[in-house]
Design a protein around this motif. Structure first.
Motif, PDB file in Angstrom:
ATOM      1  N   LEU A 282       0.834  -1.201   0.000  1.00 54.40           N
ATOM      2  CA  LEU A 282       0.000   0.000   0.000  1.00 54.40           C
ATOM      3  C   LEU A 282       0.871   1.254   0.000  1.00 54.40           C
ATOM      4  O   LEU A 282       0.592   2.220  -0.712  1.00 54.40           O
TER       5      LEU A 282
ATOM      6  N   LEU B 151      -6.733   0.182  -4.728  1.00 57.28           N
ATOM      7  CA  LEU B 151      -6.847   0.320  -3.269  1.00 57.28           C
ATOM      8  C   LEU B 151      -7.894  -0.647  -2.706  1.00 57.28           C
ATOM      9  O   LEU B 151      -7.700  -1.211  -1.630  1.00 57.28           O
TER      10      LEU B 151
ATOM     11  N   ILE C 161      -6.281  -4.012  -2.449  1.00 63.16           N
ATOM     12  CA  ILE C 161      -5.354  -4.083  -1.312  1.00 63.16           C
ATOM     13  C   ILE C 161      -6.131  -4.212  -0.013  1.00 63.16           C
ATOM     14  O   ILE C 161      -5.775  -5.026   0.864  1.00 63.16           O
TER      15      ILE C 161
END
Length: 323
Positions: A264, A310, A313
């Protein structure tokens, strides 16, 4: 410790199993769709961070300290004090100036007083007037600030984060270690070697001094003796706290969780680095923790296409149900 010894540092020998990690998290200042500050969202995130076991840090780069007004910086301090009901927090002491300006001691004093009046501990942001001095004068400036507070945290900030930032030479850093009221320093060079040198110097000269890593591209610096003051932790203070507890317990799950958080970090802190704050807003909105992914109008943004990455993740982290 001399320069020759510092040049022969063996990082593998520096690893410290089962060490208790001190975590400070730079809080994202959230905004509403209309561009106003999201005050309830800020209060919720401050409380959420403290409840996870991390110390909230407000009015940092993640809080757009160099972009918001002095009035709003003070409102952030008051909102943080109220949200924590007397709990510990730290806050950036930011002084705005221009290249060539002299060191503004009185301006720093006002910032320190403002933070301490709300129960916080100051982190001394750099300024042109501070960093454009020679090393001896820089240390003397910190000593002057230290006379106004029982404890403060210094801050080295690379120019990729702010044009007034500077990474000090080791003689200057050694001078910081000699200031009793300076309890630690955040190091944001994004360079492992420079941070290892600071850890080794700290260990030799003043073991109680904390080296707070600001390296969001190497969050495993904590295994070598750094603590942390990170912007990345604002994405997931709960997972950082879980990771830290794993290291203390000797749980090998530390490495897997650290890897996914670092993944990340690599996405969020790619150039232009300041756009990581928009990445944080996108991620926190995905988590349902804030209502908008808007950030300060003067701050760079990420493409909307990042949201899908995102989301993936977050799902890998187990904090979203769907992939």
């Amino acid at each position: 410790m001399n320069r020759e010894a510092l040049s022969k540092i063996n990082p593998t020998a520096m690893i410290r199993p089962k060490r208790k990690i001190t975590g400070i998290s730079a809080i994202l200042l959230p905004f509403r769709e209309n561009g106003d500050i999201d005050w309830p969202g800020l209060a919720d995130h401050v409380r959420r961070t403290a409840e996870a076991g991390l110390t909230p840090a407000v009015n940092m780069d993640t809080g757009f300290a160099n972009l918001i007004s002095e009035e709003n910086r003070r409102k952030v301090l008051r909102a943080t004090r109220c949200a924590l009901a007397g709990g510990n927090f730290v806050a950036g002491a930011f002084v705005s100036d221009e290249p060539g300006a002299p060191f503004a001691a009185d301006a720093y004093f006002r910032q320190v007083d403002s933070i301490q009046s709300q129960g916080g501990a100051p982190i001394i942001f750099q300024s042109y007037g501070l960093t454009q001095q020679g090393g001896t004068e820089i240390v003397r400036s910190y000593e002057t600030i230290g006379e106004k507070t029982d404890n403060f945290i210094a801050f080295e900030l690379g120019e990729m984060f702010a044009p007034f930032g500077a990474i000090y030479d080791l003689d200057t850093y050694r001078g910081l270690l000699g200031i009793a009221s300076c309890i630690g320093a955040k190091h944001s060079s994004l360079n492992r070697q420079l941070e290892w040198e600071r850890i080794a110097l700290r260990d030799a000269a003043r073991p109680d001094f904390k080296v707070f890593t600001g390296n969001d591209l190497a969050i495993d610096m904590v295994i070598y003796g750094s603590d942390y003051l990170l912007g990345l932790s604002t994405f997931a203070p709960d997972l950082f706290a879980e990771r830290d507890a794993m290291w203390l317990a000797g749980d090998p799950g530390f490495y897997e969780l650290n890897d996914i958080i670092q993944y990340l970090g690599f996405l969020a802190f790619r150039p232009p680095v300041p756009a990581y704050k928009h990445s944080a807003a996108q991620f926190l909105k995905l988590r349902g923790w804030i209502n908008s992914d808007r950030t300060h109008s003067a701050s760079p943004t990420r493409p909307a296409s990042d949201v899908a990455i995102l989301r993936d993740i977050a799902a890998r982290m187990g904090i979203l149900k769907e992939r």
